[in-house]
Write an enzyme that holds these catalytic residues in place. Structure first.
Site, PDB file in Angstrom:
ATOM      1  N   LYS A 173     -21.305  20.184  -3.174  1.00  0.00           N
ATOM      2  CA  LYS A 173     -22.025  18.928  -2.974  1.00  0.00           C
ATOM      3  C   LYS A 173     -23.500  19.152  -2.646  1.00  0.00           C
ATOM      4  CE  LYS A 173     -18.639  16.146  -3.884  1.00  0.00           C
ATOM      5  NZ  LYS A 173     -18.685  15.293  -5.097  1.00  0.00           N
TER       6      LYS A 173
ATOM      7  N   THR B  77     -10.753   5.254  -0.232  1.00  0.00           N
ATOM      8  CA  THR B  77     -10.316   5.478  -1.607  1.00  0.00           C
ATOM      9  C   THR B  77      -8.872   5.957  -1.603  1.00  0.00           C
ATOM     10  OG1 THR B  77     -11.018   7.789  -1.572  1.00  0.00           O
ATOM     11  CG2 THR B  77     -12.658   6.141  -2.266  1.00  0.00           C
TER      12      THR B  77
ATOM     13  N   ASP C 207     -12.277   9.374 -17.404  1.00  0.00           N
ATOM     14  CA  ASP C 207     -11.432   9.925 -16.351  1.00  0.00           C
ATOM     15  C   ASP C 207     -10.377  10.812 -16.993  1.00  0.00           C
ATOM     16  OD1 ASP C 207      -9.617  10.225 -14.003  1.00  0.00           O
ATOM     17  OD2 ASP C 207     -10.821   8.596 -13.179  1.00  0.00           O
TER      18      ASP C 207
ATOM     19  N   ILE D 149     -14.771   7.186   2.829  1.00  0.00           N
ATOM     20  CA  ILE D 149     -14.632   5.938   2.082  1.00  0.00           C
ATOM     21  C   ILE D 149     -13.143   5.669   1.829  1.00  0.00           C
ATOM     22  CG2 ILE D 149     -15.362   4.657   0.044  1.00  0.00           C
ATOM     23  CD1 ILE D 149     -17.664   5.590   1.894  1.00  0.00           C
TER      24      ILE D 149
ATOM     25  N   TYR E   9     -16.460  23.097  -0.786  1.00  0.00           N
ATOM     26  CA  TYR E   9     -16.767  21.684  -1.011  1.00  0.00           C
ATOM     27  C   TYR E   9     -18.229  21.408  -0.661  1.00  0.00           C
ATOM     28  CZ  TYR E   9     -16.379  16.594  -0.808  1.00  0.00           C
ATOM     29  OH  TYR E   9     -16.557  15.247  -1.016  1.00  0.00           O
TER      30      TYR E   9
ATOM     31  N   ASN F  55     -19.542  10.942 -11.293  1.00  0.00           N
ATOM     32  CA  ASN F  55     -18.816  10.735 -10.040  1.00  0.00           C
ATOM     33  C   ASN F  55     -17.537  11.555  -9.930  1.00  0.00           C
ATOM     34  OD1 ASN F  55     -17.860   8.972  -7.662  1.00  0.00           O
ATOM     35  ND2 ASN F  55     -16.298   8.538  -9.216  1.00  0.00           N
TER      36      ASN F  55
END
Length: 251
Positions: free
Chosen positions: A159, A190, A37, A188, A155, A90
């Site tokens: 994707k 997050t 990360d 989600i 975006y 990810n």
């Protein structure tokens, strides 16, 4: 889970959200995990959580827009654990809901560089090591925006591109024993989504009301799917975008 124990996994974006939960799930299945990360504090926290439960994990600061960082990430797996069996590519950023003609070229370039080219950089570094090891499994994070018109243009384009990479890699490297799939999360729960909800409570309530499941997804639900896709239980699942969205796209 069948085939995960004693393997070595890399998870990018492992410092929070879906990436953190995937790293924890790999560790629960007794894989050694390289947590990658750009957020050092978050990555260290993920490692501490894994080690606190008796698992094996190492953090490496990784900017997926930097090929040297990505190469070093894979080398960490080799140096620390002797190889690479699984990867969850990810790391990514979200859009701001801007219409196509209303953002500048720099915003387009940044989105593509992180979300799409970042995945390509990871694949480029991971594939040779898995091929030398006799195979492996890679899961890339796309989005419901990768199979629909959800999200802004840059975006959605990034994707959709992730799914294209996933499918092409499947064709190119199936003979090397490497399987590739993509997960396509809906909305989600997050930190990224939580922040957006704090900024616009009414909009988040509207979005949640439009999900047939009546709630946001849990990062653990995505993580469990990722680890299953890497397991031998999913040995015949190849080149697929797996939508996990609470029924959002069924409407």
């Amino acid at each position: 889970m069948n085939g995960i124990k004693d393997g070595v996994a890399i998870v990018t974006g492992g410092g929070s959200g879906i990436g953190r939960q995937t790293a924890l799930r790999f560790a629960e299945e007794e894989a050694s995990v390289v947590v990658a990360d750009i957020d050092e504090e978050g990555g260290d926290e993920t490692v501490e959580l894994i080690q606190g439960d008796g698992g094996e994990a190492t953090f490496v600061r990784t900017d997926v827009t930097d090929s040297d960082d990505v190469d070093a990430m894979v080398q960490t797996a080799l140096d620390e654990y002797g190889g690479l069996d699984f990867a969850h590519n990810n790391a990514g950023i979200a859009d701001e809901g801007t219409r196509l003609a209303e953002y500048d070229e720099a915003a387009w370039d940044r989105m593509i560089d992180i979300n799409l080219k970042g995945v390509w950089r990871c694949l480029k570094a991971e594939i040779p090591e898995m091929a030398d090891r006799g195979g492996g499994a890679i899961v890339n994070t796309s989005s419901v925006a990768g199979v629909s018109a959800n999200g802004s243009a840059h975006y959605a384009a990034s994707k959709h591109g992730v799914i294209g990479l996933t499918r092409r890699a499947t064709v190119d490297y199936a003979e090397d024993g490497i399987r590739f799939n993509a997960v396509c999360p809906g909305v989600i729960d997050t930190p990224m989504v939580q922040q957006a909800g704090e900024d616009n409570t009414e909009e988040m309530e509207r979005i949640t009301a439009g999900i047939p499941a009546g709630r946001l997804g849990d990062p653990q639900e995505i993580a469990s799917t990722v680890v299953w896709l890497c397991s031998e239980d999913a040995s015949y699942v190849m080149g697929q975008p797996i939508v996990i969205d609470g029924g959002l796209l069924a409407q």
